[in-house]
Design a protein around this motif. Structure first.
Motif, PDB file in Angstrom:
ATOM      1  N   GLN A  57      12.020  12.007 -18.031  1.00  0.00           N
ATOM      2  CA  GLN A  57      11.100  10.881 -19.049  1.00  0.00           C
ATOM      3  C   GLN A  57      11.151  10.054 -18.097  1.00  0.00           C
ATOM      4  O   GLN A  57      10.308   8.958 -18.095  1.00  0.00           O
ATOM      5  N   LYS A  58      12.138   8.972 -17.733  1.00  0.00           N
ATOM      6  CA  LYS A  58      12.402   8.045 -16.756  1.00  0.00           C
ATOM      7  C   LYS A  58      11.327   8.034 -15.725  1.00  0.00           C
ATOM      8  O   LYS A  58      10.892   8.196 -14.842  1.00  0.00           O
ATOM      9  N   LYS A  59      11.528   9.994 -14.776  1.00  0.00           N
ATOM     10  CA  LYS A  59      10.982  10.087 -13.610  1.00  0.00           C
ATOM     11  C   LYS A  59       9.344   9.831 -14.548  1.00  0.00           C
ATOM     12  O   LYS A  59       8.495   9.952 -13.692  1.00  0.00           O
ATOM     13  N   LYS A  60       9.432  10.971 -15.472  1.00  0.00           N
ATOM     14  CA  LYS A  60       7.862  10.593 -15.827  1.00  0.00           C
ATOM     15  C   LYS A  60       7.234   8.606 -15.418  1.00  0.00           C
ATOM     16  O   LYS A  60       5.485   8.735 -15.395  1.00  0.00           O
ATOM     17  N   VAL A  61       7.982   8.258 -16.088  1.00  0.00           N
ATOM     18  CA  VAL A  61       7.461   6.582 -16.066  1.00  0.00           C
ATOM     19  C   VAL A  61       7.082   6.212 -14.419  1.00  0.00           C
ATOM     20  O   VAL A  61       6.021   5.613 -14.415  1.00  0.00           O
ATOM     21  N   ILE A  62       7.661   6.871 -13.451  1.00  0.00           N
ATOM     22  CA  ILE A  62       7.973   5.928 -12.074  1.00  0.00           C
ATOM     23  C   ILE A  62       6.525   7.037 -11.129  1.00  0.00           C
ATOM     24  O   ILE A  62       5.986   6.594 -11.185  1.00  0.00           O
ATOM     25  N   ILE A  63       6.592   7.943 -12.017  1.00  0.00           N
ATOM     26  CA  ILE A  63       5.269   8.912 -11.757  1.00  0.00           C
ATOM     27  C   ILE A  63       4.280   8.359 -12.084  1.00  0.00           C
ATOM     28  O   ILE A  63       3.550   7.905 -11.465  1.00  0.00           O
ATOM     29  N   GLU A 101       0.578  -1.352  -0.010  1.00  0.00           N
ATOM     30  CA  GLU A 101       0.449   0.155   0.051  1.00  0.00           C
ATOM     31  C   GLU A 101       1.257   1.075   0.589  1.00  0.00           C
ATOM     32  O   GLU A 101       0.673   2.927  -0.292  1.00  0.00           O
ATOM     33  N   THR A 102       2.043   0.569   0.057  1.00  0.00           N
ATOM     34  CA  THR A 102       3.143   2.573  -0.325  1.00  0.00           C
ATOM     35  C   THR A 102       3.997   2.157  -1.576  1.00  0.00           C
ATOM     36  O   THR A 102       4.766   0.966  -2.003  1.00  0.00           O
ATOM     37  N   TYR A 103       4.422   2.806  -2.067  1.00  0.00           N
ATOM     38  CA  TYR A 103       4.775   3.652  -3.510  1.00  0.00           C
ATOM     39  C   TYR A 103       6.283   5.034  -3.058  1.00  0.00           C
ATOM     40  O   TYR A 103       5.377   5.997  -2.573  1.00  0.00           O
ATOM     41  N   VAL A 104       7.477   4.578  -2.992  1.00  0.00           N
ATOM     42  CA  VAL A 104       7.702   5.304  -3.091  1.00  0.00           C
ATOM     43  C   VAL A 104       8.306   5.790  -4.352  1.00  0.00           C
ATOM     44  O   VAL A 104       9.462   5.490  -5.524  1.00  0.00           O
ATOM     45  N   GLU A 145     -10.655   9.838  -1.087  1.00  0.00           N
ATOM     46  CA  GLU A 145     -10.005   9.852  -0.429  1.00  0.00           C
ATOM     47  C   GLU A 145      -9.312   9.116   0.894  1.00  0.00           C
ATOM     48  O   GLU A 145      -9.329   8.735   1.736  1.00  0.00           O
ATOM     49  N   GLU A 146      -9.612   7.913   0.257  1.00  0.00           N
ATOM     50  CA  GLU A 146      -8.563   6.136   0.935  1.00  0.00           C
ATOM     51  C   GLU A 146      -7.406   7.031   0.121  1.00  0.00           C
ATOM     52  O   GLU A 146      -6.426   6.920   1.837  1.00  0.00           O
ATOM     53  N   ARG A 147      -6.744   8.129  -0.956  1.00  0.00           N
ATOM     54  CA  ARG A 147      -4.925   8.040  -0.580  1.00  0.00           C
ATOM     55  C   ARG A 147      -5.070   8.593   0.360  1.00  0.00           C
ATOM     56  O   ARG A 147      -5.057  10.379   0.345  1.00  0.00           O
ATOM     57  N   CYS A 148      -3.030   8.902   0.607  1.00  0.00           N
ATOM     58  CA  CYS A 148      -2.566   9.977   1.009  1.00  0.00           C
ATOM     59  C   CYS A 148      -1.765  10.069   0.291  1.00  0.00           C
ATOM     60  O   CYS A 148      -0.902   9.348   0.164  1.00  0.00           O
ATOM     61  N   LEU A 173      -0.774   5.005  -0.026  1.00  0.00           N
ATOM     62  CA  LEU A 173       0.036   6.025   0.291  1.00  0.00           C
ATOM     63  C   LEU A 173       1.283   5.856  -0.635  1.00  0.00           C
ATOM     64  O   LEU A 173       1.782   4.666  -0.970  1.00  0.00           O
ATOM     65  N   LEU A 174       1.310   7.331  -1.380  1.00  0.00           N
ATOM     66  CA  LEU A 174       2.280   7.608  -2.027  1.00  0.00           C
ATOM     67  C   LEU A 174       3.284   8.667  -1.960  1.00  0.00           C
ATOM     68  O   LEU A 174       2.722  10.032  -1.202  1.00  0.00           O
ATOM     69  N   LEU A 175       4.438   8.657  -1.746  1.00  0.00           N
ATOM     70  CA  LEU A 175       6.175   9.351  -1.491  1.00  0.00           C
ATOM     71  C   LEU A 175       6.820   9.933  -2.781  1.00  0.00           C
ATOM     72  O   LEU A 175       6.888   9.186  -2.919  1.00  0.00           O
ATOM     73  N   MET A 176       6.478  11.359  -2.632  1.00  0.00           N
ATOM     74  CA  MET A 176       6.846  11.449  -3.442  1.00  0.00           C
ATOM     75  C   MET A 176       8.112  12.437  -3.274  1.00  0.00           C
ATOM     76  O   MET A 176       7.948  13.266  -2.657  1.00  0.00           O
ATOM     77  N   ASP A 177       9.321  12.238  -3.789  1.00  0.00           N
ATOM     78  CA  ASP A 177      10.767  13.299  -2.961  1.00  0.00           C
ATOM     79  C   ASP A 177      10.899  14.027  -4.615  1.00  0.00           C
ATOM     80  O   ASP A 177      11.369  13.557  -5.105  1.00  0.00           O
ATOM     81  N   GLU A 178      11.094  15.360  -4.753  1.00  0.00           N
ATOM     82  CA  GLU A 178      10.954  16.410  -5.589  1.00  0.00           C
ATOM     83  C   GLU A 178      10.674  15.546  -6.959  1.00  0.00           C
ATOM     84  O   GLU A 178      11.311  15.726  -8.184  1.00  0.00           O
ATOM     85  N   PRO A 179      10.167  14.813  -7.487  1.00  0.00           N
ATOM     86  CA  PRO A 179       9.189  14.872  -8.160  1.00  0.00           C
ATOM     87  C   PRO A 179       9.021  15.222  -9.380  1.00  0.00           C
ATOM     88  O   PRO A 179       8.604  14.534 -10.985  1.00  0.00           O
ATOM     89  N   THR A 180       9.238  17.405  -9.400  1.00  0.00           N
ATOM     90  CA  THR A 180       8.743  18.152 -10.406  1.00  0.00           C
ATOM     91  C   THR A 180      10.631  17.752 -10.615  1.00  0.00           C
ATOM     92  O   THR A 180      10.621  18.841 -11.857  1.00  0.00           O
ATOM     93  N   ASN A 181      11.742  17.547 -10.500  1.00  0.00           N
ATOM     94  CA  ASN A 181      13.213  17.531 -10.969  1.00  0.00           C
ATOM     95  C   ASN A 181      12.873  17.313 -12.156  1.00  0.00           C
ATOM     96  O   ASN A 181      12.474  15.697 -12.340  1.00  0.00           O
ATOM     97  N   GLY A 182      13.013  17.397 -12.595  1.00  0.00           N
ATOM     98  CA  GLY A 182      14.222  16.948 -14.263  1.00  0.00           C
ATOM     99  C   GLY A 182      12.755  16.811 -15.421  1.00  0.00           C
ATOM    100  O   GLY A 182      13.068  16.545 -16.555  1.00  0.00           O
TER     101      GLY A 182
END
Length: 278
Positions: free
Chosen positions: A132-138, A76-79, A176-179, A148-157
């Protein structure tokens, strides 16, 4: 969903990174975790993900200690980390291999994100640019439908059009369920997307408020000349004059300049805290 109590973390005894931090985060929100480089944002995300262990205190996710890395939490967690490496697979192969770890993964949603980002699923990941790689993992993270989705500097690149696309697909994936927690020092990139706002400085949470509360308590104006007033909390020179933050004494809610808010809190936090205590 996330309960952090008295969290302390350091990589060495001489320099604490996170100091006695307490925080509760709930589903149905896209939290903006803002702070300068070195504020402790990435370290906090890694403690929530169970990739780092508290020196003192506890981090619980879905009621379990994050450092235990239990299957019911991991599925339930993606980083989305700032720095990463990807295997020499095509995008299609990557999805086929890794999507099985997430019970609610939606290939339809993923390929919709690829189309939005104008990426060919037959491309090899190693042939793509960093952006482009960043877009794939996003796209993968959103399509995982983890709570639960944790995004660290997702707009870099990401270029300017891609940042706009990022905001669009994140907003459309929220439920409503997702954080979602978006950690960034590029404040403008997440404006009109995040709410509530959390600001870290030197390992501490110095601000945690909703946009609604900020709008009730503070007023943001631009003046041609510098204003001398007891109500002024912060001011800075901008094109055409001065951007000014004052206590909102009228009760009228207005627009918020997130970058100016961030600057005002990091430079005048005592004044801000006093206003929000009233």
């Amino acid at each position: 969903m996330i309960e952090i109590k008295n969290l302390n973390f350091s990589y060495s005894k001489k320099k604490p990174i996170i100091k006695n931090l307490n925080l509760e985060l709930h589903g149905g929100n896209i939290y903006g975790l803002l702070g300068k480089n070195g504020a402790g944002k990435s370290t906090l995300l890694k403690n929530i993900a169970g990739l780092l262990f508290p020196k003192q205190g506890s981090v619980k996710v879905f009621g379990y200690h994050a450092h235990q890395r239990l299957p019911q939490v991991l599925r339930e967690t993606y980083v989305i980390p700032e720095e990463f490496s990807l295997p020499s697979f095509t995008i299609n192969q990557y999805v086929d291999i890794y999507s099985v770890f997430y019970p609610r993964f939606s290939k339809e949603q993923f390929y919709g994100s690829l189309e939005e980002f104008k990426l060919d699923p037959k491309e090899k990941l190693t042939a793509l640019s960093y952006g482009q790689k960043k877009k794939v993992i996003i796209g993968f993270g959103l399509a995982s439908n983890c709570n639960l989705l944790l995004m660290d500097e997702p707009t870099n690149g990401l270029d300017i059009p891609s940042k706009s696309q990022f905001r669009k697909i994140v907003a459309s994936s929220a439920t409503e369920e997702r954080c979602f927690i978006i950690s960034t020092h590029q404040v403008k990139d997440v404006e009109n997307l995040i709410d509530p706002i959390i600001i870290m400085d030197r390992g501490e949470i110095i601000f945690h408020q909703t946009f609604e509360m900020v709008s009730k308590k503070l007023a943001f104006e631009v003046h041609k000349e510098l204003v001398e007033d007891d109500q002024v909390v912060y001011s800075q020179s901008v094109l055409g004059g001065y951007s000014v933050v004052t206590e909102n004494v009228t009760g009228m809610e207005g627009s918020i300049d997130l970058e100016i808010l961030f600057n005002s809190i990091t430079s005048s936090k005592d004044k801000i805290h006093q206003i929000f205590k009233q």
